[in-house]
Scaffold this active site. Structure first.
Site, PDB file in Angstrom:
ATOM      1  N   GLU A   1      -3.316 -29.366  27.100  1.00  0.00           N
ATOM      2  CA  GLU A   1      -2.716 -29.252  25.762  1.00  0.00           C
ATOM      3  C   GLU A   1      -2.907 -30.512  24.934  1.00  0.00           C
ATOM      4  O   GLU A   1      -3.104 -30.446  23.733  1.00  0.00           O
ATOM      5  CB  GLU A   1      -1.226 -28.928  25.905  1.00  0.00           C
ATOM      6  CG  GLU A   1      -0.544 -28.596  24.605  1.00  0.00           C
ATOM      7  CD  GLU A   1       0.775 -27.864  24.803  1.00  0.00           C
ATOM      8  OE1 GLU A   1       1.729 -28.229  24.103  1.00  0.00           O
ATOM      9  OE2 GLU A   1       0.840 -26.935  25.634  1.00  0.00           O
TER      10      GLU A   1
ATOM     11  N   ASP B   1       0.786 -26.430  28.465  1.00  0.00           N
ATOM     12  CA  ASP B   1       2.166 -26.312  28.952  1.00  0.00           C
ATOM     13  C   ASP B   1       2.425 -24.891  29.446  1.00  0.00           C
ATOM     14  O   ASP B   1       1.947 -23.909  28.841  1.00  0.00           O
ATOM     15  CB  ASP B   1       3.168 -26.647  27.844  1.00  0.00           C
ATOM     16  CG  ASP B   1       3.386 -28.150  27.714  1.00  0.00           C
ATOM     17  OD1 ASP B   1       2.822 -28.917  28.521  1.00  0.00           O
ATOM     18  OD2 ASP B   1       4.113 -28.560  26.793  1.00  0.00           O
TER      19      ASP B   1
ATOM     20  N   TYR C   1       9.886 -29.655  34.266  1.00  0.00           N
ATOM     21  CA  TYR C   1       9.509 -29.144  32.946  1.00  0.00           C
ATOM     22  C   TYR C   1      10.738 -28.945  32.060  1.00  0.00           C
ATOM     23  O   TYR C   1      11.719 -28.315  32.463  1.00  0.00           O
ATOM     24  CB  TYR C   1       8.752 -27.823  33.103  1.00  0.00           C
ATOM     25  CG  TYR C   1       8.188 -27.328  31.801  1.00  0.00           C
ATOM     26  CD1 TYR C   1       7.113 -27.974  31.209  1.00  0.00           C
ATOM     27  CD2 TYR C   1       8.752 -26.243  31.147  1.00  0.00           C
ATOM     28  CE1 TYR C   1       6.606 -27.550  29.997  1.00  0.00           C
ATOM     29  CE2 TYR C   1       8.243 -25.801  29.938  1.00  0.00           C
ATOM     30  CZ  TYR C   1       7.179 -26.463  29.367  1.00  0.00           C
ATOM     31  OH  TYR C   1       6.690 -26.037  28.169  1.00  0.00           O
TER      32      TYR C   1
END
Length: 711
Positions: free
Chosen positions: A8, A108, A324
């Protein structure tokens, strides 16, 4: 056979690179050599969104200037563009995607990550059906987690519906914003209001929730009431007991009638201990953190904004210390519980106080794999920072890590145990109840000794027995009802998550399985930042309020309930989620949004024209705008504050302007007042020449011309 891993952003790509054996850095990509990967593997990356939705003028030049006659804007096909500052990197990514036989989507692990990756791949105009698409899905950027993820790559096409959901959300927000914003702005301008008024599918109902709370506080009329309490003297100790069952009395007459019926009076009289109950109770540790729960708690403790908390958690994730961040889950699986248990001794060294952690078996309050969908709760990773590494983090990052650490460790601690004592005292025919709490085992609360504000302490009661005679002093304090409490960013995040239902944390968690919130864990903080940046929300001592411009917008949109309803927005979120489960198509959802936009364009002009509330608010805002413009009032002139200069309006003569800066020095009230009243200032410091040299000088006004006076 070329394999291209698409990350990303550069920092994420570097984390992947560090997990592999050998790498060679090139401009915009890395060449990777590792036994885990096929030969000819390359990692390239975006800068977040390399591809964006085009502005309306990309479809037709007429849309460059807003006009009611151009609405609605419903493109037949949606155009996407690469921003100028990202074109060079997009070109590199496109070249590698074109060469690839296998593409590993490694953005992600969420819907927005899918949107970023598939938007890039689609914009690159490559034949994806001829490529093998794989998906890396991980909860941590640690080396072990990355390598495990690459050993167990998933089918990339299985995640395609998540991209469809995210892109549909993106397009629906574009449709409402690109139609609603010009619609309301132009109509309000016709009514004499300056400015641009932004409409959003999520931001508008969020703003309206704060507006409603502000109005409830503003319009609140305190109502007096009386209470009947008893101050009990027993064994030389006093404690306060409340009427049981508790009730309020609207006036003194009602109170006196009650007291006569119960054969009691104000002041001192005999009482009897009617009942004493002691009950051993336990309290489990707090649930693990979802992002919104963490944002709420950090805001409550440290007054940090939701966006700053997300930024801090993201930094800790990229530093490999936390899992995360963009998760709605407050559960972990057995796998995470196992590694946490294995590392308990290392985590404990980061907590100053030694505490027993005997609960080494998973408990369903925290560990439930069935309730973990995309991502588990925010917890520590296996990478345990040293005290020196923690000291290098920002203050907020330290606070976030410490709170996650203690909350996660609390899962392994014993429950907090206490003895609750309830004493019922009879006075006349009335009963009064007092409740006290005595801790018997600190358990998990020992981890939070430094935050007593989080713990509700009850009064300590004397030792009494049933049948004891006591003295009771009856008091009848007069009180007033209190207004609602203003939103903070923390409580607003919770309200967004619960679709406007104002419940305490435990209760909110219980209903979340049935309620779809406003926005997503990934977007809520950004929505608040947008509302603040546009000047609709203002923060005062951690309390959120709506500005005058925000009030005008809210009064305009409240005539259209679908725009302001948290429940409707929550239903939209639910419908969007049905796209990723393939229960609904993107076209089905976007057609509903188009019908809604068409209804707005048809109804709003009439609504605004006929609204007395709007006219009143517009007058109020115009007066407020004029008052805000007045920078200075002197007997000689009024000075108005414009964006880039001051306008001087003399009592006699023509208006003229004065600069806000002169030779790199800002001119404040003192200097401007001296110029307007006396025509010159005293000697001022801080001017700079064109060569950057500082100097001091007076300023003088000759007519309307400003100049230096070095005398």
């Amino acid at each position: 056979m070329t394999t291209v891993i698409l990350a990303e952003k550069p920092s994420q790509a570097r984390s992947y690179v560090e997990a592999f054996q050998r790498s060679t850095k090139k401009q915009g990509y890395y060449i990777i050599n590792d036994s885990l990967l096929p030969p000819d593997t390359v990692i390239t990356f975006g800068f977040g969104h390399l591809v964006e939705l085009a502005a309306p003028e990309a479809y037709d030049a007429k849309y460059k200037h807003w006009s009611l006659s151009n609405l609605p804007i419903f493109p037949a096909h949606y155009q996407f563009i690469v921003p100028t500052d990202k074109k060079a990197q997009f070109k590199i990514v496109k070249e590698w995607l074109s060469k690839a036989d296998t593409i590993v989507v490694a953005t992600d692990s969420d819907r927005e990550g899918e949107n970023i990756a598939w938007s890039i791949m689609n914009q690159a105009k490559i034949n994806l059906k001829q490529k093998t698409i794989k998906r890396l899905w991980i909860n941590s950027l640690e080396k072990d987690a990355i390598r495990s993820g690459f050993k167990a790559l998933k089918d990339g096409w299985a995640f395609y519906p998540k991209y469809q959901e995210a892109q549909t959300r993106q397009i629906s927000d574009w449709l409402i914003g690109m139609n609603g914003s010009p619609l309301y702005t132009l109509l309000l301008r016709q009514n004499g209001v300056r400015g641009v008024y932004s409409i959003g599918r999520v931001q508008t109902p969020t703003l309206y929730m704060v507006y409603q709370r502000d109005q409830a506080i503003k319009n609140f009329k305190p109502e007096p009431y009386f209470e009947l309490n008893a101050e009990i003297l027993a064994n030389q100790q006093k404690f306060v007991a409340k009427l049981d069952p508790y009730q309020r009395f609207k006036d003194e007459a009602e109170l006196m009638t009650f007291m006569q019926a119960k054969h009691v009076q104000k002041g001192s009289q005999d009482g009897l201990i009617k009942d004493v109950q002691k009950q051993a109770k336990k309290s489990a540790s707090p649930r693990l953190f979802s992002l919104s729960a963490l944002q709420t708690m950090i805001n409550r403790r440290y007054h940090a904004s939701a966006a700053d908390v997300l930024k801090a958690v993201q930094a800790l994730y990229e530093a490999k210390y936390l899992s995360y961040p963009r998760t709605d889950s407050q559960y972990i699986t057995d796998q995470e519980f196992t590694y946490l248990r294995q590392n308990l001794a290392r985590y404990q060294k980061l907590v100053s106080k030694e505490i027993a952690l005997p609960q080494i078996e998973p408990q369903s309050r925290y560990v439930n794999g069935k309730k973990v969908q995309e991502h588990h709760a925010i917890i520590m990773t296996k990478t345990v920072p040293s005290q020196e590494q923690l000291a290098k983090l920002s203050k907020l990052e330290q606070q976030v890590y410490d709170l996650v650490l203690r909350t996660t460790l609390a899962m392994f601690a014993d429950p907090y145990e206490y003895e609750e004592t309830t004493i019922i005292t009879q006075v006349g025919d009335a009963n009064f109840k007092a409740t006290g709490k005595v801790p018997t085992k600190q358990g998990w609360q020992a981890l939070f000794d430094d935050h007593k504000a989080d713990q509700q302490e009850a009064a300590t009661l004397p030792i009494v027995h049933q049948g004891d005679q006591v003295q009771a002093n009856l008091q009848t304090p007069q009180k007033e009802t209190t207004p609602p409490v203003p939103f903070t960013e923390g409580t607003l995040i919770t309200a967004m998550k619960t679709a406007g239902k104002t419940l305490d944390d435990e209760a909110a968690q219980a209903i979340l399985k049935d309620v779809q919130g406003i926005g997503t864990s990934a977007t809520r903080a950004n929505v608040l930042e947008i509302l603040k940046k546009r000047g609709y929300l203002v923060t005062e001592k951690n309390k959120l309020h709506v500005s005058e411009a925000g009030i005008t917008l809210c009064k305009a949109v409240e005539l259209e309930p679908l725009l302001t309803s948290p429940e409707m927005t929550a239903k939209w979120e639910q419908a969007l989620q049905q796209i990723s489960t393939e229960e609904r198509t993107p076209d089905n959802f976007l057609n509903q949004i188009k019908k809604f936009v068409a209804k707005l364009i048809a109804d709003v002009p009439t609504q605004l024209t006929g609204s007395a509330a709007i006219k009143q608010q517009i007058d109020h805002q115009q007066q407020a705008q004029k008052a805000a413009e007045v920078f200075l009032e002197t007997p000689q002139a009024t000075v108005l504050n414009k964006q880039k200069f001051y306008i001087v309006k003399p009592k006699q003569g023509e208006d003229f302007t004065l600069p806000k800066k002169w030779s790199s020095k800002a001119l404040g009230k003192t200097a401007i007042k001296a110029l307007v009243t006396k025509g010159e200032t005293s000697k001022l410091k801080g001017f700079k020449s064109k060569k950057g040299k500082s100097f001091d000088a007076k300023l003088k006004l000759d007519g309307h011309k400003l100049s230096f006076d070095f005398d």
